[in-house]
Design a protein around this motif. Structure first.
Motif, PDB file in Angstrom:
ATOM      1  N   ALA A 192      32.906  38.479  39.957  1.00 52.61           N
ATOM      2  CA  ALA A 192      33.811  39.032  38.961  1.00 52.61           C
ATOM      3  C   ALA A 192      33.254  40.335  38.421  1.00 52.61           C
ATOM      4  O   ALA A 192      34.005  41.303  38.223  1.00 52.61           O
ATOM      5  CB  ALA A 192      34.010  38.029  37.825  1.00 52.61           C
ATOM      6  N   ASN A 193      31.983  40.374  38.208  1.00 58.13           N
ATOM      7  CA  ASN A 193      31.363  41.611  37.748  1.00 58.13           C
ATOM      8  C   ASN A 193      31.582  42.722  38.754  1.00 58.13           C
ATOM      9  O   ASN A 193      31.916  43.844  38.404  1.00 58.13           O
ATOM     10  CB  ASN A 193      29.861  41.405  37.556  1.00 58.13           C
ATOM     11  CG  ASN A 193      29.558  40.878  36.181  1.00 58.13           C
ATOM     12  OD1 ASN A 193      30.294  41.164  35.243  1.00 58.13           O
ATOM     13  ND2 ASN A 193      28.506  40.108  36.071  1.00 58.13           N
ATOM     14  N   GLU A 196      35.022  43.954  38.659  1.00 56.67           N
ATOM     15  CA  GLU A 196      35.289  44.799  37.509  1.00 56.67           C
ATOM     16  C   GLU A 196      34.789  46.213  37.744  1.00 56.67           C
ATOM     17  O   GLU A 196      35.461  47.195  37.418  1.00 56.67           O
ATOM     18  CB  GLU A 196      34.631  44.197  36.263  1.00 56.67           C
ATOM     19  CG  GLU A 196      35.496  43.154  35.611  1.00 56.67           C
ATOM     20  CD  GLU A 196      34.751  42.420  34.516  1.00 56.67           C
ATOM     21  OE1 GLU A 196      33.807  42.990  33.952  1.00 56.67           O
ATOM     22  OE2 GLU A 196      35.125  41.264  34.254  1.00 56.67           O
ATOM     23  N   LYS A 197      33.614  46.250  38.296  1.00 53.80           N
ATOM     24  CA  LYS A 197      33.067  47.589  38.573  1.00 53.80           C
ATOM     25  C   LYS A 197      33.939  48.321  39.585  1.00 53.80           C
ATOM     26  O   LYS A 197      34.238  49.495  39.424  1.00 53.80           O
ATOM     27  CB  LYS A 197      31.635  47.448  39.110  1.00 53.80           C
ATOM     28  CG  LYS A 197      30.630  47.284  38.008  1.00 53.80           C
ATOM     29  CD  LYS A 197      29.253  47.753  38.445  1.00 53.80           C
ATOM     30  CE  LYS A 197      28.547  46.703  39.275  1.00 53.80           C
ATOM     31  NZ  LYS A 197      27.217  47.137  39.705  1.00 53.80           N
ATOM     32  N   LEU A 199      36.986  47.876  40.080  1.00 50.12           N
ATOM     33  CA  LEU A 199      38.232  48.277  39.437  1.00 50.12           C
ATOM     34  C   LEU A 199      38.033  49.548  38.633  1.00 50.12           C
ATOM     35  O   LEU A 199      38.902  50.422  38.627  1.00 50.12           O
ATOM     36  CB  LEU A 199      38.730  47.154  38.531  1.00 50.12           C
ATOM     37  CG  LEU A 199      39.586  46.109  39.231  1.00 50.12           C
ATOM     38  CD1 LEU A 199      39.879  44.961  38.297  1.00 50.12           C
ATOM     39  CD2 LEU A 199      40.878  46.748  39.731  1.00 50.12           C
ATOM     40  N   LYS A 200      36.919  49.627  37.975  1.00 47.50           N
ATOM     41  CA  LYS A 200      36.642  50.833  37.202  1.00 47.50           C
ATOM     42  C   LYS A 200      36.555  52.038  38.131  1.00 47.50           C
ATOM     43  O   LYS A 200      37.091  53.109  37.841  1.00 47.50           O
ATOM     44  CB  LYS A 200      35.352  50.672  36.414  1.00 47.50           C
ATOM     45  CG  LYS A 200      35.556  49.895  35.138  1.00 47.50           C
ATOM     46  CD  LYS A 200      34.304  49.910  34.309  1.00 47.50           C
ATOM     47  CE  LYS A 200      34.492  48.964  33.129  1.00 47.50           C
ATOM     48  NZ  LYS A 200      33.376  48.048  32.975  1.00 47.50           N
ATOM     49  N   GLN A 247      42.796  43.632  41.129  1.00 46.34           N
ATOM     50  CA  GLN A 247      43.138  42.953  39.877  1.00 46.34           C
ATOM     51  C   GLN A 247      43.560  41.522  40.164  1.00 46.34           C
ATOM     52  O   GLN A 247      43.211  40.590  39.436  1.00 46.34           O
ATOM     53  CB  GLN A 247      44.273  43.699  39.164  1.00 46.34           C
ATOM     54  CG  GLN A 247      43.755  44.832  38.314  1.00 46.34           C
ATOM     55  CD  GLN A 247      44.863  45.702  37.781  1.00 46.34           C
ATOM     56  OE1 GLN A 247      45.999  45.618  38.251  1.00 46.34           O
ATOM     57  NE2 GLN A 247      44.535  46.557  36.829  1.00 46.34           N
ATOM     58  N   LEU A 250      40.582  39.526  40.825  1.00 45.77           N
ATOM     59  CA  LEU A 250      39.867  39.228  39.590  1.00 45.77           C
ATOM     60  C   LEU A 250      40.549  38.093  38.849  1.00 45.77           C
ATOM     61  O   LEU A 250      39.913  37.191  38.317  1.00 45.77           O
ATOM     62  CB  LEU A 250      39.805  40.494  38.727  1.00 45.77           C
ATOM     63  CG  LEU A 250      38.931  40.395  37.477  1.00 45.77           C
ATOM     64  CD1 LEU A 250      37.490  40.093  37.860  1.00 45.77           C
ATOM     65  CD2 LEU A 250      38.987  41.696  36.694  1.00 45.77           C
ATOM     66  N   ARG A 254      38.979  34.519  38.065  1.00 46.27           N
ATOM     67  CA  ARG A 254      38.843  34.053  36.688  1.00 46.27           C
ATOM     68  C   ARG A 254      39.616  32.776  36.439  1.00 46.27           C
ATOM     69  O   ARG A 254      39.254  31.988  35.574  1.00 46.27           O
ATOM     70  CB  ARG A 254      39.360  35.128  35.738  1.00 46.27           C
ATOM     71  CG  ARG A 254      38.328  36.197  35.516  1.00 46.27           C
ATOM     72  CD  ARG A 254      38.910  37.303  34.724  1.00 46.27           C
ATOM     73  NE  ARG A 254      37.925  38.343  34.492  1.00 46.27           N
ATOM     74  CZ  ARG A 254      38.226  39.555  34.076  1.00 46.27           C
ATOM     75  NH1 ARG A 254      39.489  39.868  33.847  1.00 46.27           N
ATOM     76  NH2 ARG A 254      37.289  40.428  33.879  1.00 46.27           N
ATOM     77  N   CYS A 406      31.533  39.566  26.501  1.00 51.93           N
ATOM     78  CA  CYS A 406      32.724  40.191  27.035  1.00 51.93           C
ATOM     79  C   CYS A 406      33.430  41.029  25.994  1.00 51.93           C
ATOM     80  O   CYS A 406      33.913  42.113  26.263  1.00 51.93           O
ATOM     81  CB  CYS A 406      33.678  39.126  27.561  1.00 51.93           C
ATOM     82  SG  CYS A 406      32.981  38.330  28.991  1.00 51.93           S
ATOM     83  N   SER A 410      33.836  44.951  26.948  1.00 48.72           N
ATOM     84  CA  SER A 410      35.099  45.489  27.429  1.00 48.72           C
ATOM     85  C   SER A 410      36.020  45.835  26.266  1.00 48.72           C
ATOM     86  O   SER A 410      36.699  44.972  25.752  1.00 48.72           O
ATOM     87  CB  SER A 410      35.768  44.469  28.336  1.00 48.72           C
ATOM     88  OG  SER A 410      35.711  43.209  27.708  1.00 48.72           O
ATOM     89  N   LYS A 414      41.416  42.964  27.969  1.00 47.18           N
ATOM     90  CA  LYS A 414      41.303  42.295  29.273  1.00 47.18           C
ATOM     91  C   LYS A 414      41.341  40.808  29.029  1.00 47.18           C
ATOM     92  O   LYS A 414      41.157  40.350  27.906  1.00 47.18           O
ATOM     93  CB  LYS A 414      39.974  42.658  29.925  1.00 47.18           C
ATOM     94  CG  LYS A 414      40.030  43.953  30.675  1.00 47.18           C
ATOM     95  CD  LYS A 414      38.735  44.135  31.432  1.00 47.18           C
ATOM     96  CE  LYS A 414      38.802  45.417  32.235  1.00 47.18           C
ATOM     97  NZ  LYS A 414      37.511  45.726  32.826  1.00 47.18           N
TER      98      LYS A 414
END
Lengths: 935, 441
Positions: A192-193, A196-197, A199-200, A247, A250, A254, A406, A410, A414
């Motif tokens: 997941a981390n 996220e990265k 996605l960024k 997404q 993710l 999650r 979190c 963030s 989110k």
């Protein structure tokens, strides 16, 4: 094809048989401790010794998409352990039997890649050539850069002892599931981390691209698009698609199914240290490993500092880069937890299987003695907090931490990642359910199998048959269902529900003729691809086939005898079983009404605990086969001659009421320990405790037993000293040298009854004067003798409180304590005992103390011994009745009565105390004269 | 001098179980019974603990005093209408008196208008008032209103108070014994006036103990070992034993022993009585003084290794004493068999042949000489648990015995047999309650 090592045992067996026949039959009682192979000068465990590794180990392998199967690490991490054993080769073996239905990618009807929450598969396989047998646990980890986002791994427990793997399957499976869960949980977190990265990055890329497009648009007023612009637009589109995909991924990771909250085995880490370790874990969090600031806030705050970078919309070719290591794939905290768990597994299962089994039996029995077990046993493991609670607590804790993290990391709105979503779970669909699903398919078949061979429950024979008949027979043991919902067909081959796993295992045993190699897949999680139709078809004939196979192969000379007599022999065995009231389901129905109730109890408990397969593990069933296996090492051995040994031991432990002649017990114990120790060629010679916590205490027991033996031999007044301890009179070991005193204290500690479920009331070393409170708290104290004025005080206190204590002077070898004229202690501590080994003596003591406990239990809970039958009955008659019971019924003489009375008091206190608030510890004492004993 | 020992075999000693109650952080000096199964303890740490005498459970921890406790008295309401309310009064060196509610464990009221430390507290249930004695004597009612007080008596203050018939109180002030009388005040309100009636100056030294025997007599003991029996109505001296410990009474005693007796060894530390006898803890010894015969009928000159601090008569003719040596001893007063063939103790020979006589031998010799129905105190048991002086004890009948000591501990001594029986009872009650009695087979 007959694999040679498997046969060895049987040929030997047969020789033995001949030998026994030629000799005049020995009376049964003499045949017990015989070591049947002594004449051959061979070790019955020679088979085991043929393996190329010295002891059990755990292997983690990966099926790398770049280089194929490769071993990653072994536990213990010691080159010596695996020796000449070819890890690469074995990795290939174990990875080739991965039956996980790991389907990842774009499933039809889905726009985006779907993550499949694949369940682990559990396989038992044996490689006769290598002399290795393994429990193999396959699992899948997620990796954004891997093909299909998945990386298949497996953890294998490799042992040279097939029986261990087979008999400990449930336990191994449960333990490995925990490790796997832990690893997967960490992996999901890391994944997941990573997402996220990514996605960024994508977001950033999109912005950059978007800006560029805008600039181009502005710059371009010609009204048509340049190819460059079109390219950019395409790129932008693909980036956007990628964003959506990621997404979605993710979201999927999650929303990992979190249904199995309540599973008791679903708890990979310790709650006490959870926060600490979680923090440290987060400290070294993979995704942020470059930032090493300590402290929580910094730690959590640093995450947003990740600077997105421009990336290409197309992902790199997978061969272009180095794949992440296992460590990188998993959150460090969880990774270390997993390793800890694996180490624990290794420690737990090392050693000879008979240790494991006897330990399990005694624990199961101990658990039943809920009222008395605290007296002499270490019952802390029985009082472990219920896992569910642990889990809850931990969850709350970690969730908190993660939530905090979190919310800080963030700022953008989110989905708050709660740990919950990281939690994985084994979807332990009971096989029964699956069977219901597939009932339509082969209900007839399973039933017939189940009942046809009802009497042939002695699975061991069947097992052996299986491996005799073919080098590669598949025995399907258990199955699991994928959480993402496998189709019916995927799990269709799962097991019939049978009353015992062994039965199931043996019955379904069948030949598999796919390959000619020597891998025997004994148990597997079936999936469609691996259970072909023809295999299913072979089910009904599987068992009947076996004898013929044997005949055909002709390699086994004893076969003709074994097979026709098979049923009879097994019936004999089951008769024996009935006699000793120990075993199997079929016996329960027929006889031994006493066990009717306890057994179901027992069967239920493990069922709840182990969530892997719904087949109840049934400690009692395992008891017996275990002893077969470990004592004889050859199954039919029991049937022929030496079967008495395990049975007798068994019955003694179980019934306890049978008066056991001391000598035979001693011999038994001795031989037991001897054989057992000789047996553990595959590992170090320490008995393997089933619990990590017991590890130290196991060693302690051994040492204490040894010291106690020495004490008994050395000190003629050992009896009154032990009597003091058993009757609750504090014994003080007085001496100048700490080592000597501590040794004596350790030795004597095995005779000290516990006052509660807490630690033994033993204080190894004290230097200050004692007070009455100390005698209340401690029942065995090591006291320093000093020459200084302080020492005078110490001695003064001792003489002052002399009525509460017995004093063993280690320096002058004297003992000052009350007289003992009973008989019990002499059985407990005979200085002429033939017992040589500390652990054996410890067991001997334990068994006598257990008898004592049962007497105390009887005495405590007989109503009329303590309370008048009618209201008018005078107290004296109750007292008379009580004494009569102690003397006549329990056969206690003189001071032995006091021992039982003291134990009874402890039982009462414990029982009364249990629910209410803690009662003050009290000191009971007698006004009896003491005597001075000298050597 | 030798002390009588009993050895380890004590058949008559019922106390075979002990419970150590921890809580105090300094010397525990006072134990006071609240009701059948509760008692309070107090000491130099200024904390009062309430305990369950059966289970040893700590019920309450009463904190309010800042200095050590100097006096404690139970104060139960006598109102028949409402349910009995258990209060205790505690006086402390911080010059306050606090009333505690034993049921709730709360402080009911606090009086802090004292000029000096209150050294003794007495409750006159009959009049529903209580008295505090310090440098003056104050009379309080239940609501803690000061009804009246005497003028300043002495700086040393009142050391002991005892209630006498006809609304009189005897207060020991130094070596004087002052008799006060409570008189209803003239204005008809519930107030009382306190009047000094008489001062008795017969004691040569400070009066240490003061005990009322019955409605007609009370007894005082002083630091130099005078014991005076007083008439409770007209406050005249009925009898006195000025040096009953004195060996000169017994001519056979060696003079060196006489010389060795310091005043400390002869002080009357504590007195207790039943209808017939007064039991005096004098120095290390215990003396039994018969009121009718007006003489000591039995004694144990060295009952303990050091001063006897507290002594009490049990209903079963037994006597318990506790001492600075940290031990508690149980005695029984027995009539001596006047058998001529009594085994001659070795002390006899000592007496004639050697310098130092055995006490027992002396005693035996004395008894023989007097040739009267003699009694003797026989040691039937000793309780060893405390590591320091046992200040006081409280006898709870079959519930046991509570002892408090300078080692900060309270020990509950119990009859092991009885406790075992009770535990069995509880066990089976609990079994029945849990439904475990139904067999599961």
């Amino acid at each position: 094809m007959i694999s040679a090592p498997d046969v060895v045992a049987f040929t030997r067996e047969e020789e033995l048989e001949d030998e026994l026949c030629s000799e005049p039959p020995l009376p049964e009682e003499y045949s017990v401790p015989l070591f049947p192979f002594a004449s051959h000068g061979a070790n019955p465990w020679a088979k085991v010794a043929s393996s190329k590794f010295t002891r059990d180990f755990i292997l983690i392998s990966e099926f790398s998409e770049q280089v194929g199967p490769q071993p990653l690490l072994t536990i213990p991490d010691d080159a010596k352990v695996s020796g000449t054993f070819d890890l690469n080769y074995f990795s290939l073996r174990i990875m080739s039997v991965d039956y996980q239905a790991s389907f990842v990618g774009h499933p039809p009807g889905s726009a985006y890649p779907k993550l499949n929450f694949v369940e682990d598969s559990k396989v038992v396989l044996g490689d006769s050539k290598e002399g290795a047998f393994a429990y193999v646990h396959h699992l899948t980890l997620y990796d954004l850069e891997a093909r299909g986002f998945v990386r298949p791994f497996c953890m294998a427990y490799i042992s040279a002892d097939e029986h261990k793997i087979m008999q400990q399957f449930q336990e191994l499976s449960a333990e490995f599931s925990k490790a796997s869960e832990c690893l997967k949980t960490g992996n999901r977190k890391a994944f997941a981390n990573e997402l996220e990265k990514k996605l960024k990055d994508l977001d950033y890329t999109r912005t950059v691209l978007h800006n560029e497009t805008e600039i181009q648009k502005k710059a371009n007023d010609k009204g048509y698009y340049t190819t460059q612009a079109i390219e950019k637009a395409n790129e932008l589109a693909s980036v956007e698609k990628s964003i959506i995909e990621h997404q979605d991924l993710l979201k999927q990771i999650r929303s990992y199914p979190y249904r199995k909250l309540k599973r008791s085995d679903f708890h990979p880490y310790e709650p006490e240290c959870a926060l600490d370790q979680a923090n440290t874990g987060c400290d070294q969090d993979l995704t942020t490993s470059d930032l090493a600031e300590p402290g929580e806030t910094q730690l959590y705050a640093h995450v947003p500092s990740y600077t997105p970078k421009l990336i290409k919309a197309k992902s790199a070719k997978c061969f272009d880069k180095k794949l992440k290591t296992l460590e990188e794939l998993c959150d460090i905290y969880f990774f270390t937890q997993t390793l800890d768990q694996l180490h624990q597994i290794e420690r737990t299962f090392r050693g000879d299987v008979c240790y494991l089994l006897t330990d399990q039996i005694s624990r199961a029995l101990l658990k039943q003695q809920s009222v008395t077990n605290f007296l002499f046993e270490d019952v802390s493991f029985l009082h472990e907090k219920p896992p569910e609670k642990q889990y809850r607590g931990c969850q709350g804790l970690s969730e908190d931490a993660v939530d905090r993290k979190c919310s800080e990391e963030s700022p953008a709105p989110k989905v708050v990642i709660s740990l919950g979503s990281y939690k994985s779970s084994v979807e332990c669909v009971p096989i029964k359910m699956e069977q219901e699903i597939e009932d339509s398919q082969e209900p007839k078949m399973t039933e017939s199998i189940t009942f046809e061979h009802q009497e042939n429950l002695d699975y061991l024979d069947a097992d052996i048959k299986g491996s005799i008949s073919s080098g590669e027979s598949i025995e399907v043991l258990g199955t699991e269902k994928s959480a993402s919902g496998l189709t019916k067909s995927e799990s269709q081959a799962s097991l019939p529900v049978s009353p015992s796993p062994q039965a199931g295992r043996s019955k379904v045993g069948s030949r598999r003729t796919i390959s000619e190699d020597s891998i025997e897949v004994l148990s597997t999680c079936p999936s469609e691809s691996l259970i072909p139709e023809d295999f299913k078809a072979s089910y009904p004939s599987a068992i009947n086939e076996e004898p013929y196979v044997d005949d055909e192969e002709g390699g086994l000379r004893f076969t003709p005898k074994l097979n026709p007599d098979n049923a009879d022999e097994q019936e004999d065995i089951s008769k024996q079983e009935n006699l000793v009231q120990v075993d199997s389901a079929c016996c329960i129905g027929k006889e031994s009404p006493n066990f009717l109730d306890p057994l179901p109890d027992l069967e239920q408990k493990p069922c709840d605990e182990d969530g892997v397969v719904r087949i109840p593990p049934q400690p009692y069933r395992q008891v017996e086969p275990g002893l077969h296996g470990s004592f004889g090492s050859f199954p039919s051995h029991d049937g022929i001659s030496g079967g008495l040994l395990p049975y007798e031991l068994d019955s003694r432990y179980l019934t306890g009421s049978r008066e056991v002649s001391k000598s035979s017990l001693d011999e038994c114990s001795d031989s037991t320990s001897y054989i057992s120790s000789a047996a553990s060629t595959c590992s170090d010679r320490t008995p393997s405790p089933a619990h990590l916590a017991c590890q130290a205490s196991e060693r302690h027991k051994k040492k204490a037993g040894q010291n106690a033996l020495r004490f008994i031999r050395q000190y003629p007044f050992a009896h009154p000293a032990i009597y003091s301890l058993l009757s609750g009179r504090t014994l003080i070991v007085l001496g100048e040298e700490e080592a000597i005193v501590k040794k004596l204290v350790t030795a004597l500690s095995i005779f000290v009854p516990n006052c509660g479920i807490y630690a033994k009331p033993v204080k190894h070393w004290v230097t200050s004067p004692l007070h009455v409170v100390d005698f209340q708290k401690w029942k065995l104290i090591g006291l320093q003798r000093m020459v200084s004025p302080a020492g005078v005080n110490v001695l003064h206190a001792l003489s002052r409180y002399s009525r509460y204590v017995s004093i063993l002077d280690a320096d002058s070898k004297t003992l000052r304590c009350p007289l003992y004229k009973g008989t019990l202690v002499s059985r407990l501590a005979d200085h002429r005992t033939q017992i040589k080994r500390g652990s054996t003596y410890y067991m001997h003591v334990q068994s006598i103390l257990t008898q004592l406990c049962s007497k105390a239990f009887l005495f405590t809970f007989c109503h009329h011994l303590h309370l008048p039958i009618s209201e008018r009955e005078p107290e004296e008659s109750v007292v008379n009745r009580r004494m009569n019971f102690l003397k006549l019924q329990l056969g206690l003489a003189n001071e032995d009565i006091k021992i039982v009375q003291y134990l009874a008091e402890l039982l009462k206190l414990q029982y009364i105390q249990e629910s209410g608030q803690g009662v003050n510890p009290l000191l009971r004492f007698d006004y009896v004269p003491s005597f001075l004993y000298k050597i | 001098s030798s002390i009588q020992t009993i050895g380890e075999e004590q058949i008559q000693n019922p106390y075979t179980e002990l419970l150590v109650l921890k809580g105090h952080q300094d010397i525990v000096r006072f134990l006071v019974q609240i009701d059948d199964c509760r008692f309070a303890s107090a000491g130099d740490d200024g904390i009062i603990f309430l305990w369950n005498a059966q289970t040893g459970e700590k019920l309450f921890e009463l904190r309010g005093h800042t200095h050590k406790i100097t006096a404690i008295a139970p104060f139960s309401s006598s109102d028949a209408s409402e349910e009995k309310k258990h209060l205790i009064l505690t006086a402390s060196a911080d010059r306050t008196v606090i009333v505690w509610d034993c049921t709730s464990g709360r402080q009911v009221q606090k009086v802090s208008c004292f000029h000096s430390t209150v050294k003794c507290l007495t409750v006159l249930q009959r009049l529903d008032v209580w008295l505090s004695g310090g440098s003056d004597l104050c009379v309080w009612n239940r609501k803690l209103d000061l009804l009246c007080k005497t003028s300043h008596l002495t700086d040393a203050g009142i050391s002991a108070l005892v209630e006498l018939p006809k609304n009189c109180v005897a207060a020991a002030v130094g070596r004087e014994l002052i008799i006060f009388r409570l008189v209803a005040s003239n204005d008809g309100s519930e107030g009382w006036n306190v009047l000094e009636v008489k001062r008795l100056v017969d004691h040569q030294d400070n009066i240490l103990s003061l005990v009322s025997v019955n409605d007609l007599t009370f007894v005082t003991g002083s630091h130099v070992g005078e014991l005076i029996v007083w008439d409770a109505l007209d406050w005249t001296k009925q009898a006195s034993e000025c040096n009953f410990w004195d060996s000169s009474v017994h001519p056979d005693v060696q003079p060196e022993i006489k010389l060795s007796q310091s005043p400390n060894e002869t002080s009357v530390q504590h007195l207790t009585s039943d209808e017939e006898c007064v039991f005096a803890a004098v120095g290390k010894g215990i003396y039994v003084y018969n009121l009718q015969m007006k003489r000591v009928i039995a004694c144990q000159r060295t009952a303990h290794d050091s001063s006897v601090l507290h002594i009490e008569r049990l209903p079963n003719r037994q006597l318990i004493s506790c001492s600075e040596d940290g031990s508690v001893r149980i005695w029984e007063l027995r009539e001596k068999q006047q058998l001529p063939a009594e085994p001659v103790p070795t002390g006899f020979f000592n007496m004639w042949g050697f310098g130092r006589a055995n006490k027992q031998a002396n005693q035996a010799a004395k008894k023989m000489q007097e040739n009267t129905p003699a009694y003797f105190l026989e040691l039937v048991g000793d309780l060893i648990g405390h590591s320091s002086a046992v200040q006081m004890f409280l006898y709870f009948g079959e519930l046991g015995l509570a002892t408090c000591s300078a080692d900060h501990l309270i020990i509950l001594w119990k009859d092991g047999e009885r406790e075992s029986r009770l535990r069995s009872l509880t066990l089976f009650q609990k079994l029945a309650q849990n439904g475990d009695l139904q067999l599961k087979f």
